[in-house]
Design a protein around this motif. Structure first.
Motif, PDB file in Angstrom:
ATOM      1  N   TYR A 102     100.563  16.861  25.038  1.00  0.00           N
ATOM      2  CA  TYR A 102     100.643  15.761  26.004  1.00  0.00           C
ATOM      3  C   TYR A 102      99.266  15.184  26.332  1.00  0.00           C
ATOM      4  O   TYR A 102      99.154  14.072  26.840  1.00  0.00           O
ATOM      5  N   HIS A 103      98.216  15.930  26.041  1.00  0.00           N
ATOM      6  CA  HIS A 103      96.857  15.462  26.301  1.00  0.00           C
ATOM      7  C   HIS A 103      96.308  14.572  25.180  1.00  0.00           C
ATOM      8  O   HIS A 103      95.219  14.029  25.303  1.00  0.00           O
ATOM      9  N   PRO A 128      95.435  11.425  23.416  1.00  0.00           N
ATOM     10  CA  PRO A 128      95.297  10.099  24.026  1.00  0.00           C
ATOM     11  C   PRO A 128      96.170   9.037  23.346  1.00  0.00           C
ATOM     12  O   PRO A 128      96.356   9.044  22.129  1.00  0.00           O
ATOM     13  N   ASP A 129      96.680   8.159  24.158  1.00  0.00           N
ATOM     14  CA  ASP A 129      97.478   7.029  23.699  1.00  0.00           C
ATOM     15  C   ASP A 129      96.523   5.908  23.312  1.00  0.00           C
ATOM     16  O   ASP A 129      96.277   4.973  24.082  1.00  0.00           O
ATOM     17  N   SER A 146     103.413   8.810  31.766  1.00  0.00           N
ATOM     18  CA  SER A 146     103.270   8.034  30.528  1.00  0.00           C
ATOM     19  C   SER A 146     102.754   8.881  29.367  1.00  0.00           C
ATOM     20  O   SER A 146     102.970   8.536  28.200  1.00  0.00           O
ATOM     21  N   ALA A 147     102.118  10.010  29.659  1.00  0.00           N
ATOM     22  CA  ALA A 147     101.645  10.888  28.585  1.00  0.00           C
ATOM     23  C   ALA A 147     102.809  11.540  27.841  1.00  0.00           C
ATOM     24  O   ALA A 147     102.635  12.034  26.728  1.00  0.00           O
ATOM     25  N   TYR A 187     108.949  15.070  31.084  1.00  0.00           N
ATOM     26  CA  TYR A 187     108.280  15.059  32.388  1.00  0.00           C
ATOM     27  C   TYR A 187     108.390  16.365  33.153  1.00  0.00           C
ATOM     28  O   TYR A 187     107.514  16.711  33.909  1.00  0.00           O
ATOM     29  N   THR A 232     103.568   9.381  24.398  1.00  0.00           N
ATOM     30  CA  THR A 232     102.584   9.124  23.345  1.00  0.00           C
ATOM     31  C   THR A 232     103.086   9.549  21.974  1.00  0.00           C
ATOM     32  O   THR A 232     103.007   8.779  21.011  1.00  0.00           O
ATOM     33  N   ASP A 283      98.236  17.416  35.610  1.00  0.00           N
ATOM     34  CA  ASP A 283      97.081  16.530  35.643  1.00  0.00           C
ATOM     35  C   ASP A 283      97.286  15.227  34.865  1.00  0.00           C
ATOM     36  O   ASP A 283      96.393  14.389  34.822  1.00  0.00           O
ATOM     37  N   LEU A 284      98.461  15.037  34.279  1.00  0.00           N
ATOM     38  CA  LEU A 284      98.719  13.844  33.477  1.00  0.00           C
ATOM     39  C   LEU A 284      99.787  12.958  34.120  1.00  0.00           C
ATOM     40  O   LEU A 284     100.705  13.457  34.762  1.00  0.00           O
ATOM     41  N   PRO A 285      99.676  11.662  33.895  1.00  0.00           N
ATOM     42  CA  PRO A 285     100.733  10.761  34.377  1.00  0.00           C
ATOM     43  C   PRO A 285     101.970  10.898  33.479  1.00  0.00           C
ATOM     44  O   PRO A 285     101.852  11.323  32.317  1.00  0.00           O
ATOM     45  N   PRO A 300     102.098  18.958  31.996  1.00  0.00           N
ATOM     46  CA  PRO A 300     100.852  19.151  32.753  1.00  0.00           C
ATOM     47  C   PRO A 300     100.777  18.298  34.022  1.00  0.00           C
ATOM     48  O   PRO A 300     100.993  17.085  33.972  1.00  0.00           O
TER      49      PRO A 300
END
Length: 151
Positions: free
Chosen positions: A111-112, A114-115, A21-22, A10, A25, A17-19, A15
């Motif tokens: 981190y981008h 997708p889950d 939770s990213a 974290y 993943t 721009d991400l929550p 990033p």
């Protein structure tokens, strides 16, 4: 032993721009593969809802992992064989390299990624191949020792 923890990801260059939770993943994709392939530890086996969610693909891999493991990937999540594999592949950074090549190449950061089950399905054959290689090496190691053990 703790293999990974979403909270480790974290801070720093995570990033904006991400929550948060990213940050789980990449962990979830590996853990869910292990659980789906008979490498779950006793604590996870007691989480029948999580295993059923994987089987039926209810939710996302990250969501299932978060609910079952509180964002932490630890040795209790896996059985003995799973821990040997995780120590060899996940702990030795090979998984991260495969993750980046298989699913991360088109994103600005890992981190981008997708889950999603689509991401999982792309990564699944890669992890399966690595596991087969690991498993075959374990069998080969035993066969080399077998003549010594029989003496």
């Amino acid at each position: 032993m703790k293999y990974d923890d979403a909270s480790w990801h974290y801070g720093g260059d995570f990033p904006a721009d991400l929550p948060p939770s990213a940050g789980v993943t990449h962990i979830a994709m590996f853990a869910v593969w292990c659980w789906e392939n008979g490498l779950a530890g006793d604590e996870i086996l007691e989480e029948a809802d999580a295993l059923e969610a994987i089987k039926r693909r209810r939710g996302t891999p990250g969501g299932i992992f978060n609910k079952a493991s509180d964002e932490k990937f630890i040795d209790a999540d896996l059985n003995d064989e799973g821990n040997r594999f995780a120590a060899s592949y996940y702990g030795d950074q090979g998984y991260y390299i495969d993750y980046a090549k298989s699913v991360g190449a088109t994103f600005s950061t890992l981190y981008h990624v997708p889950d999603t089950w689509e991401t999982y399905d792309t990564l699944k054959p890669v992890i399966s191949h690595r596991y087969r290689t690991f498993h075959n090496m374990q069998k080969s190691w035993w066969r080399r020792l077998w003549p010594i053990a029989k003496q």
